[in-house]
Design a protein around this motif. Structure first.
Motif, PDB file in Angstrom:
ATOM      1  N   GLY A  77       0.804  -1.215   0.000  1.00 30.89           N
ATOM      2  CA  GLY A  77       0.000   0.000   0.000  1.00 30.89           C
ATOM      3  C   GLY A  77       0.835   1.262   0.000  1.00 30.89           C
ATOM      4  O   GLY A  77       0.542   2.227  -0.718  1.00 30.89           O
ATOM      5  N   VAL A  78       1.909   1.268   0.804  1.00 32.50           N
ATOM      6  CA  VAL A  78       2.786   2.441   0.855  1.00 32.50           C
ATOM      7  C   VAL A  78       3.505   2.623  -0.481  1.00 32.50           C
ATOM      8  O   VAL A  78       3.627   3.750  -0.988  1.00 32.50           O
ATOM      9  N   ALA A  79       3.980   1.533  -1.089  1.00 32.66           N
ATOM     10  CA  ALA A  79       4.658   1.619  -2.385  1.00 32.66           C
ATOM     11  C   ALA A  79       3.712   2.135  -3.460  1.00 32.66           C
ATOM     12  O   ALA A  79       4.089   2.961  -4.302  1.00 32.66           O
ATOM     13  N   THR A  80       2.465   1.667  -3.437  1.00 31.75           N
ATOM     14  CA  THR A  80       1.487   2.095  -4.430  1.00 31.75           C
ATOM     15  C   THR A  80       1.138   3.566  -4.265  1.00 31.75           C
ATOM     16  O   THR A  80       1.048   4.320  -5.241  1.00 31.75           O
ATOM     17  N   ALA A  81       0.938   4.005  -3.019  1.00 32.44           N
ATOM     18  CA  ALA A  81       0.638   5.415  -2.774  1.00 32.44           C
ATOM     19  C   ALA A  81       1.804   6.295  -3.215  1.00 32.44           C
ATOM     20  O   ALA A  81       1.606   7.352  -3.839  1.00 32.44           O
ATOM     21  N   ALA A  82       3.040   5.874  -2.918  1.00 32.87           N
ATOM     22  CA  ALA A  82       4.214   6.633  -3.338  1.00 32.87           C
ATOM     23  C   ALA A  82       4.313   6.678  -4.861  1.00 32.87           C
ATOM     24  O   ALA A  82       4.658   7.721  -5.445  1.00 32.87           O
ATOM     25  N   MET A  83       4.005   5.561  -5.524  1.00 29.01           N
ATOM     26  CA  MET A  83       4.020   5.526  -6.988  1.00 29.01           C
ATOM     27  C   MET A  83       3.049   6.557  -7.553  1.00 29.01           C
ATOM     28  O   MET A  83       3.375   7.295  -8.499  1.00 29.01           O
ATOM     29  N   ASN A  84       1.855   6.619  -7.009  1.00 28.09           N
ATOM     30  CA  ASN A  84       0.854   7.579  -7.483  1.00 28.09           C
ATOM     31  C   ASN A  84       1.321   9.020  -7.306  1.00 28.09           C
ATOM     32  O   ASN A  84       1.164   9.862  -8.198  1.00 28.09           O
ATOM     33  N   ILE A  85       1.910   9.314  -6.141  1.00 32.10           N
ATOM     34  CA  ILE A  85       2.372  10.675  -5.862  1.00 32.10           C
ATOM     35  C   ILE A  85       3.499  11.066  -6.810  1.00 32.10           C
ATOM     36  O   ILE A  85       3.489  12.150  -7.416  1.00 32.10           O
ATOM     37  N   PHE A  86       4.495  10.196  -6.967  1.00 29.75           N
ATOM     38  CA  PHE A  86       5.619  10.502  -7.855  1.00 29.75           C
ATOM     39  C   PHE A  86       5.139  10.657  -9.306  1.00 29.75           C
ATOM     40  O   PHE A  86       5.617  11.527 -10.039  1.00 29.75           O
ATOM     41  N   PHE A  87       4.182   9.820  -9.705  1.00 26.04           N
ATOM     42  CA  PHE A  87       3.679   9.887 -11.083  1.00 26.04           C
ATOM     43  C   PHE A  87       2.973  11.216 -11.342  1.00 26.04           C
ATOM     44  O   PHE A  87       3.190  11.852 -12.378  1.00 26.04           O
TER      45      PHE A  87
END
Length: 304
Positions: free
Chosen positions: A87-97
């Motif tokens: 979940g943390v990796a996915t949220a970070a991916m969305n923010i960076f994208f």
């Protein structure tokens, strides 16, 4: 029946997702994700990109948990650890994208971000045919995305490369979460944890959203399309195919983006773009043929 057993009982949509062609599911997932991305880009003039991404994760978590039965119980400690990391990796991916596509073109950003899945596919390649399929997909994606980045766009490039690394983590960890086979409960719980973890990044600029119902609704709708639908489909697909094949089939996302731009945004692909699309499709076809032959070999050796 326990909550965990109830959660694992498939409904009609889950049964369809469990039998549909993976290629069709990837295209459907891509369409949902890019609808969300188009809405998100339109919000960047009013809301900071990282805040839109934060609401995206929040909206998806709420939608997924709402439709999941028994998501609050039945998890082991190791499963919860994996779900939290995912979940943390996915949220970070969305923010960076979102931070990236606020600075660089959406289509180019999607294609550069594909470096992550390519790395996973390369690391898990087992046969010569897999390597050939990967080579075609890589060549096609490079043609579609180009290699140039405008001067002064260093920040955009850094953000998209960080998103790419998180995408690789999304694939590897998400595959383990999907194998728990609790529908989309693991995804929803993971995104809820990701929302809490990224609150310091997204919340400070969220004030205007909370007092504007229309703006809040749009931010949450982005999450429903891009994460709840798009990533939800991914979860079903990950249960059915190896990580290697999943990573390679993600090459269909830049292709779908190019086609959608042509149909809905008056952005016709150039002859070079068409060549890139053809290369990706050849790679996918080679990989699909390898998978068919593998299944046929298993049937021949084990006719029962």
């Amino acid at each position: 029946m326990t909550d965990a057993q109830a959660a694992s009982t498939p409904g009609p949509v889950a049964r369809w997702l469990g039998t549909a062609q993976p290629e069709a599911l990837f295209v459907l997932s891509a369409i949902a994700q890019y609808v969300g991305a188009v809405i998100a880009v339109g919000l960047f003039d009013q809301v900071e990109p990282q805040t839109v991404a934060w609401f995206r994760v929040m909206g998806a978590a709420a939608a997924l948990l709402l439709v999941s039965r028994g998501w609050w119980s039945g998890w082991t400690r190791s499963q919860l650890a994996g779900i939290a990391t995912f979940g943390v990796a996915t949220a970070a991916m969305n923010i960076f994208f979102y931070l990236a596509i606020d600075r660089i073109d959406l289509g180019k950003g999607v294609t550069i971000e594909f470096i992550g899945p390519i790395a996973v596919a390369a690391a898990t390649t087992r046969t010569g045919r897999n390597a050939v399929a990967l080579a075609f997909a890589v060549a096609g994606v490079c043609v579609l995305g180009g290699v140039e980045i405008d001067d002064g766009n260093t920040a955009g490039l850094v953000f998209i490369l960080l998103a790419s690394a998180m995408w690789a983590a999304y694939i590897v960890i998400g595959s383990s979460v999907a194998r728990v086979d609790r529908g989309v409960a693991g995804l929803g719980l993971g995104l809820a944890i990701g929302t809490v973890a990224t609150t310091p990044i997204g919340a400070p600029w969220s004030g205007p959203v909370w007092v504007a119902p229309g703006l809040l609704a749009l931010c949450l709708v982005v999450g429903v399309f891009s994460n709840a639908i798009g990533y939800g489909i991914d979860q079903f697909t990950m249960r059915r195919i190896p990580i290697r094949r999943f990573s390679l089939l993600l090459a269909l996302l830049p292709v779908t983006a190019a086609i959608m731009g042509w149909l809905f945004l008056s952005q016709p692909p150039s002859p070079l773009d068409m060549g890139g699309i053809a290369l990706v499709l050849v790679g996918v076809a080679v990989q699909e043929r390898d998978e068919i032959e593998r299944v046929e070999a298993v049937v021949r050796t084990d006719p029962a």
